[in-house]
Design a protein around this motif. Structure first.
Motif, PDB file in Angstrom:
ATOM      1  N   GLY A  96      11.904   1.525  25.172  1.00 19.93           N
ATOM      2  CA  GLY A  96      12.594   2.261  24.110  1.00 19.93           C
ATOM      3  C   GLY A  96      12.638   1.549  22.783  1.00 19.93           C
ATOM      4  N   VAL A  97      11.964   0.396  22.657  1.00 18.16           N
ATOM      5  CA  VAL A  97      11.979  -0.367  21.404  1.00 18.16           C
ATOM      6  C   VAL A  97      11.183   0.378  20.343  1.00 18.16           C
ATOM      7  CG1 VAL A  97      11.452  -2.592  20.341  1.00 18.16           C
ATOM      8  CG2 VAL A  97      12.142  -2.487  22.729  1.00 18.16           C
ATOM      9  N   ASP A  98      11.693   0.396  19.103  1.00 17.00           N
ATOM     10  CA  ASP A  98      11.067   1.192  18.040  1.00 17.00           C
ATOM     11  C   ASP A  98       9.903   0.499  17.354  1.00 17.00           C
ATOM     12  OD1 ASP A  98      12.612  -0.742  16.873  1.00 17.00           O
ATOM     13  OD2 ASP A  98      13.661   0.595  15.482  1.00 17.00           O
ATOM     14  N   VAL A  99       9.662  -0.792  17.638  1.00 15.23           N
ATOM     15  CA  VAL A  99       8.481  -1.493  17.122  1.00 15.23           C
ATOM     16  C   VAL A  99       7.854  -2.282  18.264  1.00 15.23           C
ATOM     17  CG1 VAL A  99       9.299  -1.694  14.738  1.00 15.23           C
ATOM     18  CG2 VAL A  99       9.883  -3.473  16.376  1.00 15.23           C
ATOM     19  N   HIS A 100       6.543  -2.495  18.190  1.00 18.47           N
ATOM     20  CA  HIS A 100       5.844  -3.254  19.221  1.00 18.47           C
ATOM     21  C   HIS A 100       5.457  -4.616  18.654  1.00 18.47           C
ATOM     22  CE1 HIS A 100       4.620   0.934  20.936  1.00 18.47           C
ATOM     23  NE2 HIS A 100       5.879   0.621  21.208  1.00 18.47           N
ATOM     24  N   PHE A 101       5.598  -5.653  19.439  1.00 21.06           N
ATOM     25  CA  PHE A 101       5.406  -7.013  18.945  1.00 21.06           C
ATOM     26  C   PHE A 101       4.947  -7.920  20.082  1.00 21.06           C
ATOM     27  CE2 PHE A 101       9.784  -6.052  20.000  1.00 21.06           C
ATOM     28  CZ  PHE A 101      10.101  -7.012  20.926  1.00 21.06           C
TER      29      PHE A 101
ATOM     30  N   MET B 138       8.509 -14.267  16.077  1.00 16.00           N
ATOM     31  CA  MET B 138       8.144 -14.144  14.668  1.00 16.00           C
ATOM     32  C   MET B 138       7.468 -12.808  14.380  1.00 16.00           C
ATOM     33  SD  MET B 138       9.369 -16.624  13.085  1.00 16.00           S
ATOM     34  CE  MET B 138       8.650 -16.127  11.531  1.00 16.00           C
ATOM     35  N   ASP B 139       6.621 -12.369  15.314  1.00 12.85           N
ATOM     36  CA  ASP B 139       5.956 -11.082  15.124  1.00 12.85           C
ATOM     37  C   ASP B 139       6.968  -9.935  15.121  1.00 12.85           C
ATOM     38  OD1 ASP B 139       3.599  -9.446  14.839  1.00 12.85           O
ATOM     39  OD2 ASP B 139       3.907  -8.821  16.918  1.00 12.85           O
ATOM     40  N   CYS B 140       8.042 -10.090  15.901  1.00 11.35           N
ATOM     41  CA  CYS B 140       9.089  -9.065  15.931  1.00 11.35           C
ATOM     42  C   CYS B 140       9.770  -8.958  14.575  1.00 11.35           C
ATOM     43  CB  CYS B 140      10.105  -9.376  17.027  1.00 11.35           C
ATOM     44  SG  CYS B 140      11.353  -8.090  17.237  1.00 11.35           S
ATOM     45  N   PHE B 141      10.126 -10.099  13.985  1.00  8.92           N
ATOM     46  CA  PHE B 141      10.710 -10.092  12.638  1.00  8.92           C
ATOM     47  C   PHE B 141       9.770  -9.404  11.648  1.00  8.92           C
ATOM     48  CE2 PHE B 141      13.647 -13.520  13.976  1.00  8.92           C
ATOM     49  CZ  PHE B 141      14.789 -13.094  13.350  1.00  8.92           C
ATOM     50  N   ILE B 142       8.480  -9.766  11.723  1.00 10.03           N
ATOM     51  CA  ILE B 142       7.497  -9.236  10.774  1.00 10.03           C
ATOM     52  C   ILE B 142       7.339  -7.729  10.942  1.00 10.03           C
ATOM     53  CG2 ILE B 142       5.044  -9.254  10.155  1.00 10.03           C
ATOM     54  CD1 ILE B 142       5.047 -12.263  10.923  1.00 10.03           C
ATOM     55  N   GLN B 143       7.214  -7.293  12.209  1.00 11.59           N
ATOM     56  CA  GLN B 143       6.998  -5.860  12.458  1.00 11.59           C
ATOM     57  C   GLN B 143       8.218  -5.020  12.069  1.00 11.59           C
ATOM     58  OE1 GLN B 143       4.124  -4.528  13.236  1.00 11.59           O
ATOM     59  NE2 GLN B 143       3.181  -6.560  13.353  1.00 11.59           N
TER      60      GLN B 143
ATOM     61  N   GLY C  58      11.789  -1.862   7.399  1.00 15.83           N
ATOM     62  CA  GLY C  58      12.527  -2.375   6.248  1.00 15.83           C
ATOM     63  C   GLY C  58      13.491  -3.488   6.629  1.00 15.83           C
ATOM     64  N   VAL C  59      13.845  -4.310   5.652  1.00 17.39           N
ATOM     65  CA  VAL C  59      14.708  -5.469   5.897  1.00 17.39           C
ATOM     66  C   VAL C  59      16.078  -5.047   6.425  1.00 17.39           C
ATOM     67  CG1 VAL C  59      15.866  -7.450   4.833  1.00 17.39           C
ATOM     68  CG2 VAL C  59      13.542  -6.857   4.151  1.00 17.39           C
ATOM     69  N   LEU C  60      16.633  -3.976   5.872  1.00 21.07           N
ATOM     70  CA  LEU C  60      17.982  -3.553   6.251  1.00 21.07           C
ATOM     71  C   LEU C  60      18.074  -3.104   7.708  1.00 21.07           C
ATOM     72  CD1 LEU C  60      19.205  -1.615   3.078  1.00 21.07           C
ATOM     73  CD2 LEU C  60      19.747  -3.951   3.782  1.00 21.07           C
ATOM     74  N   SER C  61      16.939  -2.764   8.326  1.00 19.10           N
ATOM     75  CA  SER C  61      16.965  -2.347   9.727  1.00 19.10           C
ATOM     76  C   SER C  61      17.331  -3.505  10.657  1.00 19.10           C
ATOM     77  CB  SER C  61      15.618  -1.756  10.139  1.00 19.10           C
ATOM     78  OG  SER C  61      14.597  -2.741  10.080  1.00 19.10           O
ATOM     79  N   LEU C  62      17.264  -4.731  10.145  1.00 25.58           N
ATOM     80  CA  LEU C  62      17.717  -5.886  10.932  1.00 25.58           C
ATOM     81  C   LEU C  62      19.223  -5.847  11.153  1.00 25.58           C
ATOM     82  CD1 LEU C  62      15.573  -8.707   9.283  1.00 25.58           C
ATOM     83  CD2 LEU C  62      15.347  -7.870  11.622  1.00 25.58           C
ATOM     84  N   TRP C  63      19.905  -5.014  10.369  1.00 25.97           N
ATOM     85  CA  TRP C  63      21.355  -4.847  10.519  1.00 25.97           C
ATOM     86  C   TRP C  63      21.714  -3.485  11.127  1.00 25.97           C
ATOM     87  CZ3 TRP C  63      19.445  -8.083   6.778  1.00 25.97           C
ATOM     88  CH2 TRP C  63      20.061  -9.332   6.663  1.00 25.97           C
ATOM     89  N   ASN C  64      20.767  -2.837  11.796  1.00 29.16           N
ATOM     90  CA  ASN C  64      21.059  -1.575  12.470  1.00 29.16           C
ATOM     91  C   ASN C  64      22.167  -1.769  13.505  1.00 29.16           C
ATOM     92  OD1 ASN C  64      19.208  -0.099  11.051  1.00 29.16           O
ATOM     93  ND2 ASN C  64      17.668  -0.020  12.676  1.00 29.16           N
TER      94      ASN C  64
END
Length: 340
Positions: free
Chosen positions: A240-245, A249-254, A260-266
């Motif tokens: 169910g993860v919304d990005v694949h990595f 580090m690849d997870c942060f990048i993806q 977007g940066v703000l999605s890190l605070w979802n």
């Protein structure tokens, strides 16, 4: 979990029981907010339309029990985490004490950080199980419970999968500690008085404020950690993860590249709202359990109030007080009142 003020009038088992009871109750009550937060961090479809719509979608797709998925794993984690943390902290503090039994503030902070890391490492598989249970649809489950989740992850993905993302716990502790320290250093300016004069209400507000600031600063690390815990090639839709990595580090990048940066605070809204009821229930339940224990130990006259028992020295520990009672009983001083 937040710490509560130590009271030497409680035995170690009573303190442990009070912390456990308070933790179980506060986590269970705030579980719906925790579920929304973790689903938002993982990026499941439930949380694409905002905070309030997330509750409606979870209810429509999974029913009421969907709001308490993973709560058992979270509560079970409290017991070994608290035990390991306290034991490790005591040993480290004793190791760094000088000849007079004192320890510097920085060494005490270091001991607390190391103890937290050891406790987190010990109980990390339960956190992974909690994330997997919350991320899945409970009406079409892959995992049937805490034990089944851990055993299935171990069989299908190996031991390392149970510790995927643990390094982010250590990295996130740095901004978390900075946030707590920054709030602590400015409390006297906020209230315009020294810390030793703070009322219980002020201390409660201070705890909520420190938790809110610290969790906000460390939140991106937790978001990436939850995604790493949830992702698996053996699960439908990769968990169910919304990005694949392919790694941390690849997870942060993806995430930054695609969301977007703000999605890190979802999920930060749910996390922030959870702070006040969680800490409020934590301290309230701890105090209730503490009052019952103090009454049973003979320090107060009723479990419903903090009125002290006349003639009892409140500086005595539980074993010392019990020994004094036995001594007075054996001496049989007659009808005159005795001071313990």
């Amino acid at each position: 979990m937040a710490s509560v003020k130590k009271d030497d009038r409680l035995t170690s088992s009573q303190s442990f029981m009070c912390v456990g009871f308070a933790g179980f109750f506060s986590k269970t009550f705030t579980s719906p907010l925790e579920v929304v937060k973790i689903k938002s961090q993982v990026g499941t479809f439930h949380c694409k339309r905002g905070f309030l719509q997330s509750f409606l979608l979870i209810y429509q797709n999974e029913g009421l029990r969907g709001f308490w998925k993973g709560n058992l794993a979270s509560c079970l984690r409290l017991i070994p985490y608290t035990a390991v943390h306290l034991t490790t902290y005591k040993k480290l503090v004793h190791l760094h004490m000088d000849e007079l039994g004192f320890i510097s503030q920085w060494r005490a902070i270091l001991a607390g950080g190391l103890a937290g890391a050891v406790a987190a490492l010990t109980t990390y598989p339960l956190e992974v199980a909690e994330t997997r249970l919350i991320a899945q649809n409970c009406r079409q489950p892959v995992y049937m419970g805490v034990v089944h989740t851990i055993s299935k992850i171990y069989r299908n993905e190996g031991l390392l999968a149970l510790y995927r993302g643990f390094s982010l716990t250590l990295l996130g502790a740095i901004p978390f500690s900075i946030g707590c320290y920054a709030v602590h250093m400015n409390l006297d300016k906020l209230w315009q008085e020294p810390s030793f004069r703070f009322t219980p209400l002020q201390n409660f507000i201070n705890g909520c404020l420190a938790a809110g600031v610290a969790q906000t600063l460390s939140y991106p690390f937790e978001t990436v950690k939850r995604k790493m815990q949830a992702q698996s090639a053996r699960l439908p839709h990769l968990g169910g993860v919304d990005v694949h990595f392919t790694g941390m580090m690849d997870c942060f990048i993806q995430v930054v590249k695609n969301k977007g940066v703000l999605s890190l605070w979802n999920g930060l809204t749910a996390n922030t709202i959870k702070v006040v009821p969680y800490f409020g229930l934590l301290f309230t339940c701890f105090e209730m359990c503490k009052q019952v224990s103090l009454y049973r130990n003979g320090y107060i006259v009723s479990p419903l109030s903090y009125k002290l028992t006349p003639g009892v020295d409140q500086s005595l520990g539980p074993s010392e007080l019990e020994e004094a009672k036995r001594y007075l009983k054996n001496r049989n001083f007659g009808s005159g009142e005795s001071s313990l």
